[in-house]
Design a protein around this motif. Structure first.
Motif, mmCIF file in Angstrom:
data_model
loop_
_atom_site.group_PDB
_atom_site.id
_atom_site.type_symbol
_atom_site.label_atom_id
_atom_site.label_comp_id
_atom_site.label_asym_id
_atom_site.label_seq_id
_atom_site.Cartn_x
_atom_site.Cartn_y
_atom_site.Cartn_z
ATOM 1 N N PRO A 108 -38.933 -1.167 -16.796
ATOM 2 C CA PRO A 108 -37.432 -0.042 -16.068
ATOM 3 C C PRO A 108 -37.590 -0.336 -14.683
ATOM 4 N N GLN A 109 -38.947 -0.589 -13.575
ATOM 5 C CA GLN A 109 -39.432 -1.049 -12.428
ATOM 6 C C GLN A 109 -37.826 -2.110 -11.827
ATOM 7 N N LEU A 134 -34.855 -3.109 -13.149
ATOM 8 C CA LEU A 134 -33.752 -2.189 -14.251
ATOM 9 C C LEU A 134 -32.852 -1.750 -12.998
ATOM 10 N N SER A 135 -33.901 -0.738 -12.511
ATOM 11 C CA SER A 135 -33.885 0.561 -11.618
ATOM 12 C C SER A 135 -33.517 -0.550 -10.772
ATOM 13 N N ARG A 136 -34.479 -1.631 -9.656
ATOM 14 C CA ARG A 136 -33.974 -2.369 -9.117
ATOM 15 C C ARG A 136 -32.944 -2.991 -9.009
ATOM 16 N N PHE A 137 -32.086 -3.521 -10.026
ATOM 17 C CA PHE A 137 -30.987 -3.625 -10.455
ATOM 18 C C PHE A 137 -29.500 -3.162 -10.560
ATOM 19 N N ALA A 138 -30.011 -1.841 -10.928
ATOM 20 C CA ALA A 138 -29.094 0.114 -10.824
ATOM 21 C C ALA A 138 -28.119 -0.774 -9.560
ATOM 22 N N ALA A 139 -29.576 -0.182 -8.073
ATOM 23 C CA ALA A 139 -29.470 0.099 -7.161
ATOM 24 C C ALA A 139 -28.641 -0.292 -6.021
ATOM 25 N N ARG A 140 -28.271 -2.679 -6.520
ATOM 26 C CA ARG A 140 -27.557 -3.150 -6.313
ATOM 27 C C ARG A 140 -26.932 -3.096 -7.188
ATOM 28 N N HIS A 141 -26.724 -3.162 -8.143
ATOM 29 C CA HIS A 141 -25.122 -3.187 -8.852
ATOM 30 C C HIS A 141 -24.256 -2.059 -9.049
#
Length: 294
Positions: free
Chosen positions: A111-112, A114-121
């Motif tokens: 979760p943490q 993938l949340s960072r990934f979603a914020a960047r991409h």
């Protein structure tokens, strides 16, 4: 011209490379009679014998067999290269990345990150599929998932993988277990106790057993085999059994005091968190892997 399918040529090449019909059948995941049928059909198409067969010995190529083997090698190599290029093209064109995740990691490790990934991409989309280690491997091998994230104790045969994290392992008991208040727990104490584990025929059981062996525990009593880690934790919480579990599955119980880590002699070898894939990851999958590494 030889009118033979790429599949038939692949079977022929595997028989030659592996030195037998049975070995080729195992590698290809088909029945041995099917291998024989492919070879017989190929010889019928060519109109000549391709192999000299003797019971108990490796089949030998005839002169015609050498010619067809050279063709088979080229066709299989070109087929694999084209498949890889097409897969890479599809992955690079798609902004969706499908990840198959082991259920213990789906609620703790992913979760943490993938949340960072979603914020960047923001234009990318990640879809997760959750299951056992066997489920994850099947999804990756079938191409239904581009990436798999699972617990492992080393590389996985047949797939490419890389370590994206380490997960500590602990022996835990419920707070009413007789060993819960011990300042030190030896191997003799562990051999007398009962354990609750995953299913014995599962990959998860195998990697947990390897962790136990890292502290010299090769002989222990298994009282229960349960498929779900939630069920394992609940049985342990009742106070009668020991479990060897990755920290990610018991973090909340350790904080609440429902489960207690046993102070054993030596450190259990941590598990690897591996990202596995069948073909070279496209740009989106590479970005996900970078996010998983943290």
């Amino acid at each position: 011209m030889i009118d033979a399918s790429a599949r038939r040529l692949l079977v022929f090449r595997e028989v030659v490379d592996l030195g037998g019909f049975n070995a080729a059948a195992i590698r290809l995941g088909i029945a041995q009679p099917s291998v024989g049928a492919h070879i017989n059909a190929l010889e019928a198409q060519v109109g000549q014998s391709l192999l000299v067969r003797h019971r108990g010995a490796r089949p030998q190529l005839t002169e015609a067999g050498r010619i067809v083997y050279e063709l088979a090698s080229q066709v299989v190599r070109l087929n694999e290269a084209a498949g890889l290029r097409l897969a890479n093209l599809k992955a690079s064109q798609s902004q969706e990345v499908v990840i198959a995740a082991h259920r213990d990691l789906a609620v703790s490790f992913l979760p943490q990150r993938l949340s960072r990934f979603a914020a960047r991409h923001r234009r990318s989309r990640v879809v997760t599929r959750i299951g056992t280690i066997e489920d994850v491997l099947a999804l990756v091998e079938s191409g239904a998932a581009q990436l798999g994230v699972l617990l492992a104790s080393g590389p996985l045969p047949g797939l490419k993988s890389e370590v994206v994290g380490l997960e500590p392992m602990h022996l835990v008991v419920g707070k009413t277990h007789p060993l819960a208040l011990r300042a030190k727990v030896g191997s003799g104490d562990l051999k007398k106790a009962s354990f609750v584990t995953g299913l014995r025929n599962s990959r998860y059981f195998g990697i947990v057993e390897a962790a136990l062996q890292s502290i010299g525990l090769n002989d222990y009593q298994v009282a229960l085999e349960l498929q779900e880690s939630v069920a394992v934790k609940e049985v342990v919480r009742q106070g009668q059994s020991i479990a060897c579990l990755p920290r990610c599955t018991i973090a909340d119980e350790l904080v609440s005091g429902a489960l207690i880590i046993l102070p054993v002699e030596g450190d259990l070898t941590p598990l690897e968190i591996r990202c596995v894939y069948k073909t070279a990851p496209g740009q989106g999958a590479q970005q996900v892997i970078a996010a998983l590494r943290g």
